[in-house]
Design a protein around this motif. Structure first.
Motif, PDB file in Angstrom:
ATOM      1  N   LEU A  12       0.820  -1.214   0.000  1.00 62.98           N
ATOM      2  CA  LEU A  12       0.000   0.000   0.000  1.00 62.98           C
ATOM      3  C   LEU A  12       0.853   1.263   0.000  1.00 62.98           C
ATOM      4  N   ALA A  13       2.040   1.197   0.573  1.00 66.64           N
ATOM      5  CA  ALA A  13       2.931   2.355   0.584  1.00 66.64           C
ATOM      6  C   ALA A  13       3.617   2.558  -0.764  1.00 66.64           C
ATOM      7  N   HIS A  33       2.875   0.598  -3.808  1.00 65.66           N
ATOM      8  CA  HIS A  33       2.114   0.113  -4.968  1.00 65.66           C
ATOM      9  C   HIS A  33       2.963  -0.797  -5.839  1.00 65.66           C
ATOM     10  N   ALA A  60      -2.826  -1.306   6.737  1.00 67.76           N
ATOM     11  CA  ALA A  60      -3.343  -0.328   5.757  1.00 67.76           C
ATOM     12  C   ALA A  60      -3.102   1.082   6.240  1.00 67.76           C
ATOM     13  N   GLY A  85      -0.781   3.571   4.280  1.00 64.64           N
ATOM     14  CA  GLY A  85      -1.353   4.846   3.822  1.00 64.64           C
ATOM     15  C   GLY A  85      -0.553   6.044   4.310  1.00 64.64           C
TER      16      GLY A  85
END
Length: 164
Positions: free
Chosen positions: A40-41, A43, A157, A161
């Protein structure tokens, strides 16, 4: 339990199935945070794969030693600590590597979707094992294991994020 598969003895439960279950649960849950925080950091499924691989390997070794050093098995009847450690470590590695493999898919969204599907399968399999060998209610097991996974996924997450 089915008539085709005899119920395991207490010693098999303590010495084989319980260490395997501990490893599978730990591997399935503990590796979620680093994998999902990284993907998530960044991609980048490539980086998430290596984070998952490193975490699964490290957790497998750690859990093998933790289980093997936790007791000799003499007082508890839990059996040979080296065997229990190997079973727990292998279970941890397996539990961690299964949802790491989808991150070999180079496309970010596809890798995430496949990984989430694998995680759902893992959670159902863990609940089934708890039901089959330990007599827990299946839906209760699904709820317990899913709650842990949701907490870990939420934390990872949030971290991912913040970093991304």
């Amino acid at each position: 339990m089915t008539a085709l598969i005899p119920a395991p003895t207490r010693s098999v439960l303590l010495q084989r199935i319980q260490p395997a279950m501990t490893g599978l649960i730990d591997g399935s849950l503990s590796t979620l945070a680093p994998i999902f925080a990284v993907v998530l950091a960044t991609h980048s499924p490539h980086y998430a794969f290596f984070a998952g691989l490193a975490t699964a390997l490290g957790a497998g070794v750690s859990m093998a030693f933790s289980e093997g050093l936790s007791d000799t098995g003499d007082l508890t009847g839990r059996g040979n600590p080296y065997v229990r450690g190997a079973i727990t470590g292998a279970g941890t590695l397996l539990g961690g590597i299964l949802h790491t493999l989808p991150f070999l898919i180079p496309h970010y969204q596809a890798a995430l979707i496949v990984a989430v599907c694998v995680i759902a399968f893992e959670l159902l399999a863990l609940a089934w094992i708890r039901w089959r060998f330990f007599g827990t209610r299946f839906l209760s097991s699904v709820a317990s294991i899913t709650l842990a996974g949701v907490i870990i996924a939420g934390l990872s997450a949030a971290l991912g994020g913040l970093a991304g």
